[in-house]
Design a protein around this motif. Structure first.
Motif, PDB file in Angstrom:
ATOM      1  N   LYS A  28       6.182 -16.616   7.597  1.00  0.00           N
ATOM      2  CA  LYS A  28       7.162 -16.043   8.719  1.00  0.00           C
ATOM      3  C   LYS A  28       7.787 -16.988   9.691  1.00  0.00           C
ATOM      4  O   LYS A  28       8.979 -17.062   9.975  1.00  0.00           O
ATOM      5  CB  LYS A  28       6.528 -14.897   9.222  1.00  0.00           C
ATOM      6  N   ASN A  29       6.707 -17.701  10.358  1.00  0.00           N
ATOM      7  CA  ASN A  29       7.369 -18.628  11.465  1.00  0.00           C
ATOM      8  C   ASN A  29       8.320 -19.501  10.889  1.00  0.00           C
ATOM      9  O   ASN A  29       9.266 -20.085  11.506  1.00  0.00           O
ATOM     10  CB  ASN A  29       6.192 -19.434  11.904  1.00  0.00           C
ATOM     11  N   ILE A  49      11.692 -18.038  10.121  1.00  0.00           N
ATOM     12  CA  ILE A  49      12.626 -17.745  11.270  1.00  0.00           C
ATOM     13  C   ILE A  49      13.136 -18.933  11.562  1.00  0.00           C
ATOM     14  O   ILE A  49      14.423 -18.999  12.184  1.00  0.00           O
ATOM     15  CB  ILE A  49      11.545 -17.082  12.297  1.00  0.00           C
ATOM     16  N   SER A  73       3.772  -6.574   7.850  1.00  0.00           N
ATOM     17  CA  SER A  73       3.963  -6.655   9.538  1.00  0.00           C
ATOM     18  C   SER A  73       4.840  -7.607   9.675  1.00  0.00           C
ATOM     19  O   SER A  73       5.338  -7.648  10.992  1.00  0.00           O
ATOM     20  CB  SER A  73       2.566  -7.174   9.966  1.00  0.00           C
ATOM     21  N   ASP A  74       5.290  -8.546   8.920  1.00  0.00           N
ATOM     22  CA  ASP A  74       6.274  -9.521   9.441  1.00  0.00           C
ATOM     23  C   ASP A  74       7.877  -9.075   9.087  1.00  0.00           C
ATOM     24  O   ASP A  74       8.713  -9.587   9.507  1.00  0.00           O
ATOM     25  CB  ASP A  74       6.268 -10.798   8.390  1.00  0.00           C
ATOM     26  N   ASP A  98       9.841  -6.680  10.360  1.00  0.00           N
ATOM     27  CA  ASP A  98      10.857  -6.280  11.454  1.00  0.00           C
ATOM     28  C   ASP A  98      11.193  -7.696  12.228  1.00  0.00           C
ATOM     29  O   ASP A  98      12.317  -7.821  12.281  1.00  0.00           O
ATOM     30  CB  ASP A  98      10.082  -5.510  12.333  1.00  0.00           C
ATOM     31  N   ASP A  99      10.188  -8.630  12.193  1.00  0.00           N
ATOM     32  CA  ASP A  99      10.658  -9.951  12.714  1.00  0.00           C
ATOM     33  C   ASP A  99      11.542 -10.523  11.833  1.00  0.00           C
ATOM     34  O   ASP A  99      12.569 -11.298  12.674  1.00  0.00           O
ATOM     35  CB  ASP A  99       9.420 -10.642  13.193  1.00  0.00           C
ATOM     36  N   ILE A 100      11.422 -10.572  10.830  1.00  0.00           N
ATOM     37  CA  ILE A 100      12.481 -11.349   9.820  1.00  0.00           C
ATOM     38  C   ILE A 100      13.670 -10.778   9.679  1.00  0.00           C
ATOM     39  O   ILE A 100      14.793 -11.204   9.886  1.00  0.00           O
ATOM     40  CB  ILE A 100      11.662 -11.297   8.241  1.00  0.00           C
ATOM     41  N   LYS A 156      15.233  -8.601  12.024  1.00  0.00           N
ATOM     42  CA  LYS A 156      15.952  -8.951  13.291  1.00  0.00           C
ATOM     43  C   LYS A 156      16.477 -10.303  13.350  1.00  0.00           C
ATOM     44  O   LYS A 156      17.607 -10.414  13.796  1.00  0.00           O
ATOM     45  CB  LYS A 156      14.760  -8.806  14.544  1.00  0.00           C
ATOM     46  N   LYS A 157      15.823 -11.494  12.864  1.00  0.00           N
ATOM     47  CA  LYS A 157      16.390 -12.911  13.084  1.00  0.00           C
ATOM     48  C   LYS A 157      17.577 -13.002  12.048  1.00  0.00           C
ATOM     49  O   LYS A 157      18.671 -13.232  12.510  1.00  0.00           O
ATOM     50  CB  LYS A 157      15.269 -13.674  12.784  1.00  0.00           C
TER      51      LYS A 157
END
Length: 282
Positions: free
Chosen positions: A222-223, A226, A250-251, A253-255, A257-258
């Motif tokens: 993930k990190n 992003i 769990s990753d 939404d963050d992915i 969103k970016k």
């Protein structure tokens, strides 16, 4: 001079290999084996920081009552020891009705319309066993079209780039910062007779000069995904497709969103156990 690697054998009670593997792939590791009563995590770095990260992750699981106890054993491995360990644990893997992965030392006779990938890793991620690799391979089978130009970011063994070519892509570029991956990827391309169609680059996505890819694959974490989102967009054709994996549920939404903030739209999400792969387009 033979390169040294480091093995951390992680035992736990209860032993949940999927949970432990999922956590360890979030760190900067170069390989992982699931054994009967422990997992073996391989790194090319034996810094105190690496050991601290592993211990902190396990302590966290214990504090959360997920584990009753754990033990970590450390040892130094030479290249040849890794290969012996790998050979003992490898089997022929059927990813789908069409895609089969085998090591070079095992025989397999391809059936009609099957694509057989011969993959031997040298401390490189991408043996076909991990859920994320299987997810991406299954997606490639549906997405790759004849004549496509493909970029594989964080290519490891080169399995994804090789598969893309065997599925009809015209050219693939495989890039990874690890020099061991460079050598390993080239060897695997040669074994699979695609060395003239796969360009192998040591470095990061910025080191890839071309910008007109129809499909970009990044099975990392993930990190990193992003961090390189803008660079991925800059290398992709309009209406091009991106497959992102190395991700836990769990990753998601963050992915999204970016990538959606950059103009991408999600067109498909596939999951296997707690792992996911996301397909996006511009």
């Amino acid at each position: 001079m033979m390169k040294k690697y480091f093995s951390y054998k992680i035992f736990s009670k209860p032993f949940n290999p999927e949970l432990l593997s999922g956590i360890m792939w979030n760190f900067d590791i170069t390989g992982l084996l699931e054994n009967d009563d422990h997992i073996s995590v391989f790194t090319s770095d034996i810094s105190a920081d690496t050991e601290r990260q592993f211990n902190e992750a396990m302590i966290r699981l214990k504090n959360e009552k997920v584990l009753e106890s754990f033990r970590i054993e450390k040892e130094i491995l030479e290249d040849q020891n890794w290969n012996k360990l790998w050979e003992k644990s490898r089997e022929i893997i059927r990813v789908s009705d069409r895609i089969v992965i085998k090591p070079s030392f095992k025989n397999y006779e391809a059936k009609e319309n099957e694509i057989v990938l011969t993959i031997d890793p040298k401390m490189s991620f991408g043996t076909g066993e991990h859920q994320t690799t299987k997810l991406v391979l299954s997606l490639l089978e549906k997405i790759v079209k004849p004549g496509m130009k493909v970029l594989d970011v964080g290519s490891g063994t080169g399995i994804l780039a090789i598969t893309a070519i065997k599925l009809g892509a015209k050219k693939a570029v495989a890039v990874d910062f690890d020099e061991v991956c460079l050598e390993n990827c080239k060897e695997n391309c040669a074994i699979n007779n695609v060395e003239n169609s796969v360009e192998v680059i040591t470095g990061e996505i910025n080191d890839v000069n071309e910008k007109d890819f129809d499909l970009i694959i990044a099975n990392i974490q993930k990190n990193v995904l992003i961090e390189i989102a803008d660079k991925i967009k800059s290398k992709l054709n309009h209406n091009g497709i991106v497959i992102l994996s190395g991700l836990l549920e769990s990753d998601k939404d963050d992915i999204e969103k970016k990538y959606c903030s950059l103009g991408f739209a999600t067109i498909q999400i596939e999951n296997m156990d707690e792992w996911i792969a996301i397909v996006l387009t511009l």
